[in-house]
Write an enzyme that holds these catalytic residues in place. Sequence first.
Site, PDB file in Angstrom:
ATOM      1  N   SER A  15      -8.452 -24.922  -7.166  1.00 31.35           N
ATOM      2  CA  SER A  15      -8.980 -23.350  -7.512  1.00 31.35           C
ATOM      3  C   SER A  15      -8.277 -22.762  -8.330  1.00 31.35           C
ATOM      4  CB  SER A  15      -9.257 -22.705  -6.086  1.00 31.35           C
ATOM      5  OG  SER A  15     -10.541 -23.212  -5.504  1.00 31.35           O
ATOM      6  N   SER A  48     -12.289 -21.974  -7.449  1.00 33.48           N
ATOM      7  CA  SER A  48     -12.881 -20.681  -7.034  1.00 33.48           C
ATOM      8  C   SER A  48     -12.147 -19.289  -7.658  1.00 33.48           C
ATOM      9  CB  SER A  48     -12.805 -20.444  -5.565  1.00 33.48           C
ATOM     10  OG  SER A  48     -11.274 -20.629  -5.232  1.00 33.48           O
ATOM     11  N   LYS A  89      -6.294 -12.025  -7.297  1.00 28.82           N
ATOM     12  CA  LYS A  89      -7.456 -12.553  -6.690  1.00 28.82           C
ATOM     13  C   LYS A  89      -8.054 -12.033  -5.472  1.00 28.82           C
ATOM     14  CE  LYS A  89      -9.526 -17.174  -5.431  1.00 28.82           C
ATOM     15  NZ  LYS A  89      -9.264 -18.725  -5.214  1.00 28.82           N
TER      16      LYS A  89
END
Lengths: 485, 96
Positions: free
Chosen positions: A171, A147, A72
Amino acid sequence: MVDAYSGIRKIHQALVDGEVTSQDLASSAISRVDQHDHEIRAFIHIERGSTDHPSEPSLGTGLLAGIPYALKDNMCFEGIETTCASKILKGYIPPYSATAAQRLQLAGGVMIGKVNMDEFAMGSSTENSAFYPTRNPWDTAFVPGGSSGGSAAAVAAGYVPYALGSDTGGSIRQPAAFCGVVGLKPTYGLVSRYGLVAFASSLDQIGPITHSVEDAAIVLQAIAGHDERDSTSVPVEVPDYLASLTGNIKGLRVGVAKEYFSPDIDAGVRESVLKAIDQLKQLGATVTEVSLPHTQYALAAYYLIAPAEASSNLARYDGVRYGFRAKDAENLLDLYKKTRSEGFGKEVKRRILIGTYALSSGYYDAYYKRAQQVRTLIRRDFEQAFMSVDVIVSPTTPTTAFRLGEKVSDPLTMYLNDICTIPINLAGLPAISVPCGLVDGMPVGLQLIGRMFDEPTLLRAAHAYEKAAGFAPMRPAMDQGVATL
Amino acid sequence: MSFRKEDVEYVASLARINVSEEEKGVLADELSRILHFAGQLQELDLSGVETTSHIGLDQTVTRRDEARPSLPSDVALANAPEQEDQQFKVPAVLEG
């Protein structure tokens, strides 16, 4: 022939047997990204040089050696741009790697790219990325969640066997649920946050997104453990997570809390989760009702605590030391203001303002302090419940994935996505989302919640369910052209 | 509590963010609704309940006061938008 859905253990065996080389794995991962990612848009940066990494022997002999993964874009990797999907960090090249990434590299992992996210991890759909939204590999009209939407989409699309995400209020788990993959948020303090760009420091935790519980256990094994560079990292001994996957949950005490089955939960999701609970019973678990009475206050507490911490953490983006700097500033204050106004996106600004307000003189007691007191009540609810059960199960999300654009206009509606996941971050507990079916062709996630540092029991329960349910690994129909690719 | 445009302006100035007239209106509405939602915490009786700031953190951790290697200054400065003489360069702090 193995692919990204085969599971880490099988891929490892294929490497050991010489059926494939780690260069083959990285090349085929990248060619799959090239083939599909113009539609999915999971990646922000593809590390093309990763195909000419050293050969097997020098990568070591562990299960992750030679196997590609994605990171990420809020985790630093030395020498590779880290943007947090924000204009304000555009061009930032970190001079060091996050501890979690460093540990994967030490285990011989091959990082093939940085993946998309909501800007600064603030969002539930990856539509808040400053670059472009990521799409759900099951149907590109739908969001992948967020997210960590890029991480979940990259795994679901079969680019990589696993990716790292971060979870502040859901997330990792919410996008995992939306994309039909496994997402694990470890206990707060189990995985070092060093090199993770801070959003809400008391809630953030790094964890794996994978195709199976076993793979989540393997990745957790590599990244867990004390790190003196993170003062909230807890010096506990890391247990053998793979050894906990016995397949046997006879006598396991499973709690079900009615607060997680409110009318906000979609009927199809509820049905899939209730079926999963039946499956746990058939495996020999005893299911009892528990009460978590302060659950309804968690979202409100979270939307004060997280923005308050964010407003303080994001004060560092001022155009002085790294990232974007606005042009034509008249003086230093003007530079700060212009840089932050032009560099941050809408949702990030909203949260900075809410957080600044909640911490400001005269409102601190009414908002921030109150939210922290409610956090205590939520923590106590769980402590009480875990006196009579070993794990608690719930839906991961109230609905399956929604369409792009459906919720962007109303921040509060978007926040409601996280009603089942937020209380777990407030309490610091570990939780995992595993696929438990499809509703109208889109995946549903079952959330299992464990005691502090009791990942062994959590993973054992999730693994036993996954084996019995037989869903994993779930493949979206993108290769057959059935999905709207 | 509802947010007026002046409140948005004040909080934005604390946060070092500029907001346009148009944004002020939208933000006043959005922030009011978020705060209204957060207002449900007011219905709880929290007297005597301690606060939780971190989970599982009993004490502040310190490290031994020993010199360790750190980033060389050229590496630390490598991301700077502007630098001069081994320092981050910024516009004038004071006018004139």
